[in-house]
Write a protein that holds these residues in place. Sequence first.
Motif, PDB file in Angstrom:
ATOM      1  N   LYS A   8       0.834  -1.192   0.000  1.00  0.00           N
ATOM      2  CA  LYS A   8       0.000   0.000   0.000  1.00  0.00           C
ATOM      3  C   LYS A   8       0.866   1.238   0.000  1.00  0.00           C
ATOM      4  CE  LYS A   8      -4.148  -1.658   2.229  1.00  0.00           C
ATOM      5  NZ  LYS A   8      -5.017  -1.656   3.407  1.00  0.00           N
ATOM      6  N   LYS A   9       0.276   2.278  -0.518  1.00  0.00           N
ATOM      7  CA  LYS A   9       0.987   3.559  -0.612  1.00  0.00           C
ATOM      8  C   LYS A   9       1.411   4.033   0.757  1.00  0.00           C
ATOM      9  CE  LYS A   9       0.295   7.796  -3.241  1.00  0.00           C
ATOM     10  NZ  LYS A   9      -0.730   8.668  -3.875  1.00  0.00           N
ATOM     11  N   GLU A  10       0.512   3.915   1.690  1.00  0.00           N
ATOM     12  CA  GLU A  10       0.795   4.399   3.040  1.00  0.00           C
ATOM     13  C   GLU A  10       1.957   3.658   3.669  1.00  0.00           C
ATOM     14  OE1 GLU A  10      -3.374   5.164   1.978  1.00  0.00           O
ATOM     15  OE2 GLU A  10      -2.263   3.295   2.112  1.00  0.00           O
ATOM     16  N   THR A  11       2.038   2.350   3.411  1.00  0.00           N
ATOM     17  CA  THR A  11       3.130   1.520   3.956  1.00  0.00           C
ATOM     18  C   THR A  11       4.482   1.998   3.420  1.00  0.00           C
ATOM     19  OG1 THR A  11       1.566  -0.324   3.750  1.00  0.00           O
ATOM     20  CG2 THR A  11       3.848  -0.859   4.390  1.00  0.00           C
ATOM     21  N   LEU A  12       4.492   2.270   2.151  1.00  0.00           N
ATOM     22  CA  LEU A  12       5.740   2.729   1.502  1.00  0.00           C
ATOM     23  C   LEU A  12       6.212   4.048   2.115  1.00  0.00           C
ATOM     24  CD1 LEU A  12       7.430   1.522  -0.769  1.00  0.00           C
ATOM     25  CD2 LEU A  12       6.280   3.065  -2.347  1.00  0.00           C
ATOM     26  N   VAL A  13       5.268   4.921   2.255  1.00  0.00           N
ATOM     27  CA  VAL A  13       5.606   6.235   2.837  1.00  0.00           C
ATOM     28  C   VAL A  13       6.162   6.074   4.238  1.00  0.00           C
ATOM     29  CG1 VAL A  13       4.588   8.392   3.654  1.00  0.00           C
ATOM     30  CG2 VAL A  13       3.979   7.528   1.406  1.00  0.00           C
ATOM     31  N   ALA A  14       5.553   5.190   4.958  1.00  0.00           N
ATOM     32  CA  ALA A  14       5.981   4.959   6.344  1.00  0.00           C
ATOM     33  C   ALA A  14       7.407   4.417   6.398  1.00  0.00           C
ATOM     34  CB  ALA A  14       5.010   3.992   7.028  1.00  0.00           C
ATOM     35  N   ILE A  15       7.669   3.496   5.491  1.00  0.00           N
ATOM     36  CA  ILE A  15       9.023   2.892   5.470  1.00  0.00           C
ATOM     37  C   ILE A  15      10.064   3.976   5.149  1.00  0.00           C
ATOM     38  CG2 ILE A  15      10.535   1.298   4.204  1.00  0.00           C
ATOM     39  CD1 ILE A  15       8.002  -0.533   3.884  1.00  0.00           C
ATOM     40  N   LEU A  66       9.865   7.249   5.439  1.00  0.00           N
ATOM     41  CA  LEU A  66      10.000   8.197   6.557  1.00  0.00           C
ATOM     42  C   LEU A  66      10.819   7.612   7.700  1.00  0.00           C
ATOM     43  CD1 LEU A  66       6.489   9.936   6.799  1.00  0.00           C
ATOM     44  CD2 LEU A  66       8.686  11.033   6.375  1.00  0.00           C
ATOM     45  N   GLY A  67      10.535   6.348   7.964  1.00  0.00           N
ATOM     46  CA  GLY A  67      11.239   5.662   9.054  1.00  0.00           C
ATOM     47  C   GLY A  67      12.741   5.586   8.801  1.00  0.00           C
ATOM     48  N   LEU A  68      13.067   5.191   7.603  1.00  0.00           N
ATOM     49  CA  LEU A  68      14.492   5.090   7.241  1.00  0.00           C
ATOM     50  C   LEU A  68      15.179   6.448   7.324  1.00  0.00           C
ATOM     51  CD1 LEU A  68      14.467   2.586   4.226  1.00  0.00           C
ATOM     52  CD2 LEU A  68      15.711   2.319   6.367  1.00  0.00           C
ATOM     53  N   GLY A  69      14.514   7.430   6.779  1.00  0.00           N
ATOM     54  CA  GLY A  69      15.083   8.780   6.768  1.00  0.00           C
ATOM     55  C   GLY A  69      15.309   9.303   8.169  1.00  0.00           C
TER      56      GLY A  69
END
Lengths: 236, 144
Positions: free
Chosen positions: B2-9, B11-14
């Motif tokens: 999902k799009k939201e999952t990708l964004v979360a990953i 952001l988390g990495l960054g």
Amino acid sequence: MKKSVFTISMFIFIALSFTTVLAQDEDATSPADIVTPSITESISNENIQDFKDNLASKFAELNKNKKAAAGFITEIKDNKIKIKTNENSNLDIKIDPDLTKIYNIEQSGLKELKMTDLKNSAYIIVVGLPLENTINANYIYQDKPFVVKSGKIVEVSKSDYSLKVTTTDKDDYTLDVESSTKQQIMNIKTLEVGRVGFSKIKEGDTIHFSFALKESNAENNRYSVTRFLIIPQEYF
Amino acid sequence: MKKETLVAIILGLGLGTGVAFFLVFKTQEKKIENTKTISNNITNITKTPTDKNQSDFKPLEIIEPENNQITDKKNITIKGRAVKGSLIVIQSPIKELIIENKEEAFTADFPLALGENTILILAYNNKVQIEPQTKELKVYYLEE
């Protein structure tokens, strides 16, 4: 076409050769002529300069080696003298009867002596070229040795006009002050040197003194002091 | 995904990377600061005694004449170096000379007796009552 190329090439070749021939200078001499006189001249100049340099360094070496040795005579035999120097080493002195000159140093100047005038225990100064423990003497001067020391006054004896001194070398001396002794003191403010009476000398003052060394006094270290300079303890 | 999952990953990495860099940078800065403080302290401890010792313990040096030198002149020039402000005494069997050594180098014209001259040169340092520095020379005034 080939013909015209060939013709043009020949023409260019001839033109270039012609200009090369014209460029040669009539006055130019051969390389051999130019080099030979200056090489010979420079070699002879170099030889002369080397010779001069060698001579100068030899003279410098001879002059550098010209230092005096001095000590008490311990043995005289034939034309050889043995002395014990101030550094406590033994030196052999070779005398040439025709060349070595011997003098006695007196107040008025030098007085010539013979080899037979030199005795054991006399103090001599030797000038000559040293070779290990031997000196070929050019000149020998018989002189009186003096000792120059400094130290602290530990006792002033007014009864017999003497001073007991411990030197910077930790040696003890008794100095007899005679009427002929030159007695001086430093002014602690102006640093000028002036005369001082025996009564003004105190224990603890620094004293710079000299006396004539005589082997007979060596045991008790008691000497007639010829001159001294006092630096009052108040200066320090 | 999902799009939201990708964004979360992302952001988390960054955020994680940013925090890591911040920590590393701060640690290095502190290390450098500590080293500087220690070295400054060491410098401060050693500086003063070294300076003081150097001025007190300069040896008395006689540049000329040489020991056992022969001369045909009635006077000799004595050149040397000693602690600035010291009292120089030059003595021989015929003369005493006192010099207030205002600079480090000193020069004196000294008379000679015919024959051997034992010359004693002493330097008293800065009015301190310690043993003076001494040098003894023998100079020979000889006429040939």
